[in-house]
Design an enzyme around this catalytic site. Structure first.
Site, PDB file in Angstrom:
ATOM      1  N   SER A  87     -21.445   3.706-157.847  1.00 24.12           N
ATOM      2  CA  SER A  87     -20.996   3.688-159.243  1.00 24.12           C
ATOM      3  C   SER A  87     -19.980   2.583-159.545  1.00 24.12           C
ATOM      4  O   SER A  87     -19.075   2.765-160.367  1.00 24.12           O
ATOM      5  CB  SER A  87     -20.438   5.063-159.658  1.00 24.12           C
ATOM      6  OG  SER A  87     -21.463   6.042-159.553  1.00 24.12           O
ATOM      7  N   ASN A  89     -28.299  -4.356-155.621  1.00 28.03           N
ATOM      8  CA  ASN A  89     -29.446  -3.646-155.040  1.00 28.03           C
ATOM      9  C   ASN A  89     -30.246  -3.052-156.197  1.00 28.03           C
ATOM     10  O   ASN A  89     -29.835  -2.058-156.783  1.00 28.03           O
ATOM     11  CB  ASN A  89     -28.936  -2.555-154.090  1.00 28.03           C
ATOM     12  CG  ASN A  89     -30.066  -1.689-153.557  1.00 28.03           C
ATOM     13  OD1 ASN A  89     -31.252  -2.029-153.702  1.00 28.03           O
ATOM     14  ND2 ASN A  89     -29.709  -0.562-152.947  1.00 28.03           N
ATOM     15  N   TRP A  90     -31.373  -3.678-156.477  1.00 30.09           N
ATOM     16  CA  TRP A  90     -32.173  -3.221-157.627  1.00 30.09           C
ATOM     17  C   TRP A  90     -32.983  -1.968-157.338  1.00 30.09           C
ATOM     18  O   TRP A  90     -33.621  -1.432-158.232  1.00 30.09           O
ATOM     19  CB  TRP A  90     -33.126  -4.342-158.077  1.00 30.09           C
ATOM     20  CG  TRP A  90     -32.443  -5.493-158.729  1.00 30.09           C
ATOM     21  CD1 TRP A  90     -31.131  -5.571-159.088  1.00 30.09           C
ATOM     22  CD2 TRP A  90     -33.037  -6.740-159.119  1.00 30.09           C
ATOM     23  NE1 TRP A  90     -30.876  -6.793-159.675  1.00 30.09           N
ATOM     24  CE2 TRP A  90     -32.027  -7.517-159.698  1.00 30.09           C
ATOM     25  CE3 TRP A  90     -34.328  -7.264-159.025  1.00 30.09           C
ATOM     26  CZ2 TRP A  90     -32.260  -8.803-160.197  1.00 30.09           C
ATOM     27  CZ3 TRP A  90     -34.571  -8.542-159.505  1.00 30.09           C
ATOM     28  CH2 TRP A  90     -33.541  -9.305-160.088  1.00 30.09           C
ATOM     29  N   LYS A  91     -33.027  -1.553-156.093  1.00 31.31           N
ATOM     30  CA  LYS A  91     -33.838  -0.379-155.719  1.00 31.31           C
ATOM     31  C   LYS A  91     -35.256  -0.558-156.285  1.00 31.31           C
ATOM     32  O   LYS A  91     -35.756  -1.680-156.315  1.00 31.31           O
ATOM     33  CB  LYS A  91     -33.141   0.904-156.194  1.00 31.31           C
ATOM     34  CG  LYS A  91     -31.673   0.950-155.717  1.00 31.31           C
ATOM     35  CD  LYS A  91     -30.987   2.251-155.948  1.00 31.31           C
ATOM     36  CE  LYS A  91     -29.556   2.170-155.424  1.00 31.31           C
ATOM     37  NZ  LYS A  91     -28.824   3.431-155.539  1.00 31.31           N
ATOM     38  N   GLY A 138     -25.656  -0.779-157.534  1.00 28.54           N
ATOM     39  CA  GLY A 138     -26.988  -0.345-157.941  1.00 28.54           C
ATOM     40  C   GLY A 138     -27.163  -0.499-159.453  1.00 28.54           C
ATOM     41  O   GLY A 138     -27.484  -1.575-159.955  1.00 28.54           O
ATOM     42  N   GLY A 139     -26.913   0.578-160.183  1.00 29.31           N
ATOM     43  CA  GLY A 139     -27.184   0.620-161.620  1.00 29.31           C
ATOM     44  C   GLY A 139     -26.616  -0.563-162.402  1.00 29.31           C
ATOM     45  O   GLY A 139     -27.304  -1.137-163.262  1.00 29.31           O
ATOM     46  N   HIS A 198     -29.867   2.170-145.884  1.00 27.96           N
ATOM     47  CA  HIS A 198     -29.376   2.729-147.144  1.00 27.96           C
ATOM     48  C   HIS A 198     -29.559   4.247-147.128  1.00 27.96           C
ATOM     49  O   HIS A 198     -30.540   4.760-146.587  1.00 27.96           O
ATOM     50  CB  HIS A 198     -30.143   2.106-148.325  1.00 27.96           C
ATOM     51  CG  HIS A 198     -29.488   2.423-149.636  1.00 27.96           C
ATOM     52  ND1 HIS A 198     -29.651   3.632-150.260  1.00 27.96           N
ATOM     53  CD2 HIS A 198     -28.641   1.708-150.413  1.00 27.96           C
ATOM     54  CE1 HIS A 198     -28.928   3.631-151.381  1.00 27.96           C
ATOM     55  NE2 HIS A 198     -28.308   2.478-151.489  1.00 27.96           N
ATOM     56  N   GLU A 252     -30.582   6.238-149.266  1.00 23.63           N
ATOM     57  CA  GLU A 252     -31.859   6.707-149.833  1.00 23.63           C
ATOM     58  C   GLU A 252     -32.970   6.594-148.792  1.00 23.63           C
ATOM     59  O   GLU A 252     -33.888   7.415-148.766  1.00 23.63           O
ATOM     60  CB  GLU A 252     -32.182   5.920-151.113  1.00 23.63           C
ATOM     61  CG  GLU A 252     -31.264   6.356-152.255  1.00 23.63           C
ATOM     62  CD  GLU A 252     -30.961   5.293-153.292  1.00 23.63           C
ATOM     63  OE1 GLU A 252     -31.653   4.267-153.339  1.00 23.63           O
ATOM     64  OE2 GLU A 252     -29.997   5.502-154.057  1.00 23.63           O
ATOM     65  N   GLU A 309     -20.897   3.477-148.542  1.00 18.71           N
ATOM     66  CA  GLU A 309     -21.390   4.077-149.781  1.00 18.71           C
ATOM     67  C   GLU A 309     -21.361   5.601-149.655  1.00 18.71           C
ATOM     68  O   GLU A 309     -22.294   6.191-149.085  1.00 18.71           O
ATOM     69  CB  GLU A 309     -22.833   3.638-150.051  1.00 18.71           C
ATOM     70  CG  GLU A 309     -23.000   2.151-150.262  1.00 18.71           C
ATOM     71  CD  GLU A 309     -24.248   1.851-151.090  1.00 18.71           C
ATOM     72  OE1 GLU A 309     -24.104   1.186-152.115  1.00 18.71           O
ATOM     73  OE2 GLU A 309     -25.347   2.289-150.718  1.00 18.71           O
TER      74      GLU A 309
HETATM   75  P1  13P Z   1     -25.007   2.844-157.968  1.00 21.21           P
HETATM   76  O1  13P Z   1     -24.175   1.612-158.166  1.00 21.21           O
HETATM   77  O2  13P Z   1     -26.106   2.993-158.978  1.00 21.21           O
HETATM   78  O3  13P Z   1     -24.163   4.074-157.812  1.00 21.21           O
HETATM   79  O4  13P Z   1     -25.785   2.652-156.574  1.00 21.21           O
HETATM   80  C1  13P Z   1     -25.057   2.304-155.447  1.00 21.21           C
HETATM   81  C2  13P Z   1     -26.011   1.965-154.374  1.00 21.21           C
HETATM   82  O5  13P Z   1     -26.655   2.817-153.795  1.00 21.21           O
HETATM   83  C3  13P Z   1     -26.165   0.540-154.032  1.00 21.21           C
HETATM   84  O6  13P Z   1     -26.878   0.388-152.861  1.00 21.21           O
END
Ligand code: 13P
Length: 258
Positions: free
Chosen positions: A218, A10-12, A239-240, A100, A102, A172
């Site tokens: 994470s 997920n590149w956000k 994510g990251g 999600h 967010e 998550e």
């Molecule tokens: P991180 O891997 O950056 O913690 O993000 C997780 C996430 O929200 C994936 O959707």
């Protein structure tokens, strides 16, 4: 029933369409047929990069699935700024992240809109990745499991059991997203087992055996194998660590046996 793990990047709100093209070429180069045989991989770029990524995946026959990060629940209409399931399906999008944290936290997503989106994604022939998770306060108060199961039950209201069997749930915990703090593998397994038990109770044993449950928060190349160690954890939503092709490829190759 054995479920093939799904690792989703997920590149956000990162990567232009040009960054995205370079990323996909690099990733494809770093994975081999055995990685693809063992693990399904999906990439979730911003809407502006979907077409570019689709073109590269198709042209080079790269066995990575295209994913989106959100969608509207109507197939078309006067909804300025929104993207419909039909538009995504036409781009060969396979997976759509829905709910999600967010989106729930910053953009007013509710259990009700999540439920509408899940049904709209399925109606368009795609697979939702339904995100659930508790925040730190809720975990400390001891209500995490009920809350997370409640989020899932709301999302799956009026979804047919056959459809439930093929969809994806991402657990998550909000306190683990982007913080470098992961849940323990035991926590992830316990929550995944609780979610699966709820699916069995509400939608039957076939649905429970089929649904794939990812952990997210994470996840990185050093912890992915442990986090996916439990029998009910079928993949990761990353994510990251999905933003750099070399790191994301290393994360996927950690799932090779031995
Ligand atoms: P991180 O891997 O950056 O913690 O993000 C997780 C996430 O929200 C994936 O959707």
């Amino acid at each position: 029933m054995s479920r093939k793990p799904l690792v989703s990047g997920n590149w956000k709100m990162h990567h232009t369409h040009l960054d995205a093209i370079a990323f996909v070429q690099k990733l494809a180069f770093s994975l081999d047929a055995e990685d693809h045989r063992r693990t399904d991989v999906s990439l979730h770029p911003a809407f502006t990069a979907l077409r570019s990524v689709q073109t590269v995946l198709d042209a080079d026959r790269i066995p990575v699935a295209l994913g989106a990060q959100d969608v509207h629940w109507e197939q078309k209409g006067a909804f300025t700024g929104e993207i419909s399931p039909l538009m995504l399906a036409k781009l060969n999008v396979s997976y759509v992240i829905v709910g999600h944290s967010e989106r729930r936290q910053y953009f007013g997503e509710t259990d009700e809109t999540v439920s509408k989106k899940v049904r709209a994604v399925l109606a368009a022939g795609m697979t939702p990745i339904i995100c659930v998770g508790e925040n730190e306060e809720q975990r400390e108060a001891g209500g995490a499991e009920d809350l997370v199961v409640g989020q899932l039950e709301a999302a799956l209201r009026s979804v047919a059991p056959e459809a439930v069997a093929s969809l994806v749930v991402a657990y998550e915990p909000i306190w683990a997203i982007g913080t470098g703090r992961t849940a323990t593998p035991d926590d992830a397994q316990a929550m995944a087992a609780a979610l699966r038990a709820a699916v069995v109770a509400d939608h039957g044993s076939e649905a429970g055996a089929g649904v794939r449950i990812q952990y997210g928060g994470s996840v990185n190349p050093d912890n992915v194998a442990d986090m996916l160690g439990g029998p009910d954890v079928d993949g990761a939503l990353v994510g990251g660590a999905s933003l750099d092709a070399e790191v994301f490829a290393r994360l996927i190759t950690q799932l090779r046996p031995g």
